[in-house]
Design an enzyme around this catalytic site. Structure first.
Site, mmCIF file in Angstrom:
data_model
loop_
_atom_site.group_PDB
_atom_site.id
_atom_site.type_symbol
_atom_site.label_atom_id
_atom_site.label_comp_id
_atom_site.label_asym_id
_atom_site.label_seq_id
_atom_site.Cartn_x
_atom_site.Cartn_y
_atom_site.Cartn_z
ATOM 1 N N CYS A 16 2.272 -5.831 21.399
ATOM 2 C CA CYS A 16 1.608 -4.523 21.406
ATOM 3 C C CYS A 16 2.509 -3.487 22.067
ATOM 4 O O CYS A 16 2.791 -3.595 23.257
ATOM 5 C CB CYS A 16 0.307 -4.598 22.195
ATOM 6 N N GLU A 264 1.902 -11.015 -8.261
ATOM 7 C CA GLU A 264 2.219 -11.440 -6.890
ATOM 8 C C GLU A 264 3.308 -12.513 -6.940
ATOM 9 O O GLU A 264 3.303 -13.378 -7.809
ATOM 10 C CB GLU A 264 0.928 -11.970 -6.241
ATOM 11 N N CYS A 339 2.136 -0.255 4.474
ATOM 12 C CA CYS A 339 2.044 -0.612 5.893
ATOM 13 C C CYS A 339 3.269 -0.108 6.642
ATOM 14 O O CYS A 339 3.487 -0.483 7.788
ATOM 15 C CB CYS A 339 1.870 -2.120 6.058
HETATM 16 N N1 SAH Z 1 -2.713 -6.464 -1.590
HETATM 17 C C1 SAH Z 1 -2.826 -7.651 -0.781
HETATM 18 C C2 SAH Z 1 -1.496 -8.141 -0.187
HETATM 19 C C3 SAH Z 1 -0.581 -7.114 0.411
HETATM 20 S S1 SAH Z 1 0.757 -7.799 1.357
HETATM 21 C C4 SAH Z 1 -3.878 -7.471 0.289
HETATM 22 O O1 SAH Z 1 -4.335 -6.363 0.565
HETATM 23 O O2 SAH Z 1 -4.293 -8.489 0.893
HETATM 24 C C5 SAH Z 1 2.112 -7.718 0.266
HETATM 25 C C6 SAH Z 1 2.151 -8.856 -0.745
HETATM 26 O O3 SAH Z 1 3.320 -8.639 -1.563
HETATM 27 C C7 SAH Z 1 2.303 -10.253 -0.155
HETATM 28 O O4 SAH Z 1 1.274 -11.077 -0.664
HETATM 29 C C8 SAH Z 1 3.686 -10.723 -0.672
HETATM 30 O O5 SAH Z 1 3.717 -12.116 -0.972
HETATM 31 C C9 SAH Z 1 3.855 -9.905 -1.929
HETATM 32 N N2 SAH Z 1 5.232 -9.676 -2.396
HETATM 33 C C10 SAH Z 1 6.356 -9.498 -1.650
HETATM 34 N N3 SAH Z 1 7.403 -9.218 -2.444
HETATM 35 C C11 SAH Z 1 6.941 -9.186 -3.722
HETATM 36 C C12 SAH Z 1 7.551 -8.942 -4.992
HETATM 37 N N4 SAH Z 1 8.852 -8.664 -5.093
HETATM 38 N N5 SAH Z 1 6.783 -8.989 -6.097
HETATM 39 C C13 SAH Z 1 5.445 -9.277 -6.004
HETATM 40 N N6 SAH Z 1 4.813 -9.524 -4.827
HETATM 41 C C14 SAH Z 1 5.548 -9.485 -3.701
#
Ligand code: SAH
Length: 385
Positions: A16, A264, A339
């Site tokens: 934190c 994904e 994020c």
């Molecule tokens: N939308 C979801 C996850 C967001 S986190 C939620 O709200 O819970 C970002 C996600 O992107 C993760 O699950 C990660 O595995 C995926 N990710 C990372 N690089 C990627 C890529 N090149 N293509 C597709 N997915 C990817």
């Protein structure tokens, strides 16, 4: 808001950045950061903060070891090192989950379970991970061990469940490598189903030990509802949920759209996403495993288009493959959930240069006491009807 006291390990833990800073002040700092980076695109709405910013995390983890006197300790690695900082109470993690970790620590001696020593490679218990479904109350305990054999494991499960009958599943994870990664490849469920369920925005989701799931469920509902309302779905739209994880945003959107495709990279997450769609009896959503950029390039090459693209990339942001394909396909709306405002700014610049307009920017507080901030952005081509 009650003051919940001070964190005793804030400096050493490093998790934190804003411990010791009043919550109002934290929100102000986040708002300022957002405005510095994003105001040039469009007005930045006021950040949606939490009413109670304590104990919000539904997932917690402790590393186990010994102090110099040989006492068992559980804590977190000091930032940038492999030294364990003992953590007795964390102000942002679920309290019930913390109690469970204390119970486990108290049982180790009578079960003759030794904690793992990184230097010698001797000992069994490396980490404990606890995940809790805030809506369902289901709790998962993952014991990360250096070897697949745990003596008296059934009695151990009985003992922790006696103290905490709320635990619905216990999983052994084997991590026999010299690594700072917490979880290893192999898993063995020793109690319950091996996953927990939780609910968000009226949908149920199964969460496996390794699946990504937002850690602040109270704010996640606000985040998703805002994202869906930005998309302005009427039931007729074809939608992409890019970087979809276990399919959460896509499934909430599918209730208001004609069709959704989720994409994904992580295979486990895609498996969970497909299962989730089935369990929620949704027929208008499908999932593809692969790189989101490559998926979009292929769609654009085939001349396929959609009405709305949701994109929720990791901290590194999206890439040119993805963004250039969005531009080529030209969906009416893009809802970007980010994020990391730094990579968000970079990606927005690209889209704005290629004829998209930023219409709305809404910061949402997902991580009190840390400097992280989540942002939802609505972009569109031309005027919104
Ligand atoms: N939308 C979801 C996850 C967001 S986190 C939620 O709200 O819970 C970002 C996600 O992107 C993760 O699950 C990660 O595995 C995926 N990710 C990372 N690089 C990627 C890529 N090149 N293509 C597709 N997915 C990817």
């Amino acid at each position: 808001m009650a003051n919940q006291g001070t964190c005793l390990v804030a400096k050493k833990c490093g998790g934190c950045q804003y411990q010791g800073v009043a919550y109002k002040e934290q929100l102000k700092k986040k708002q300022q950061m957002e405005e510095t980076l994003l105001k040039k695109f469009c007005k930045v709405e006021n950040i949606i903060g939490m009413e109670n910013p304590y104990y919000y995390r539904n997932k917690m983890h402790r590393t186990f070891g010994r102090d110099r006197k040989g006492n068992t300790i559980s804590g977190t690695y000091q930032e940038g090192t492999h030294r364990i900082v003992p953590v007795e109470e964390c102000l942002i993690e679920d309290q019930k989950s913390q109690e469970i970790v204390h119970t486990i620590r108290g049982l180790l001696k009578s079960f003759k379970i030794k904690t793992y020593d990184e230097d010698t490679g001797y000992g069994l218990l490396r980490h404990v991970l606890v995940r809790r479904g805030f809506k369902t109350g289901e709790i998962m305990v993952v014991l990360v061990l250096s070897s697949p054999i745990m003596p008296s494991k059934n009695n151990f499960v009985k003992a922790i469940r006696k103290a905490h009958p709320e635990i619905t599943t216990v999983v052994l994870n084997v991590n026999d490598k010299k690594t700072s990664m917490i979880l290893g490849e192999r898993e063995n469920t020793i109690y319950g189903k091996g996953f927990i369920r939780d609910e968000l925005c009226g949908c149920t989701f199964r969460i496996s030990p390794k699946s990504f799931y937002q850690v602040n469920p109270v704010q996640t509902e606000i985040l998703y509802q805002t994202a869906i309302s930005y998309a302005g779905l009427t039931g007729k739209e074809e939608v992409i949920d890019a970087y979809c994880g276990i399919g959460t945003i896509g499934m909430v959107a599918a209730k208001h759209a004609k069709k959704v495709i989720g994409v994904e990279l992580n295979g486990d997450a895609v498996r969970d996403a497909r299962m989730n769609a089935k369990e929620n009896k949704m027929q208008n959503i499908e999932f593809r495993q692969g790189d989101a950029g490559e998926f979009m390039v292929a769609m654009a090459a085939k001349g396929q288009n959609v009405d709305v693209v949701f994109m929720d990339p990791p901290r590194a942001g999206s890439d040119e493959k993805f963004l250039s394909s969005v531009v080529k396909m030209g969906p009416k709306k893009v809802v970007y959930i980010s994020c990391n405002p730094v990579t968000l700014e970079r990606d927005l610049k690209y889209l704005v240069k290629h004829k998209y307009e930023v219409k709305k920017i809404q910061p949402v507080e997902m991580f009190p006491f840390t400097e992280h901030v989540e942002t939802i952005v609505l972009l569109s081509k031309g005027d919104l009807q």
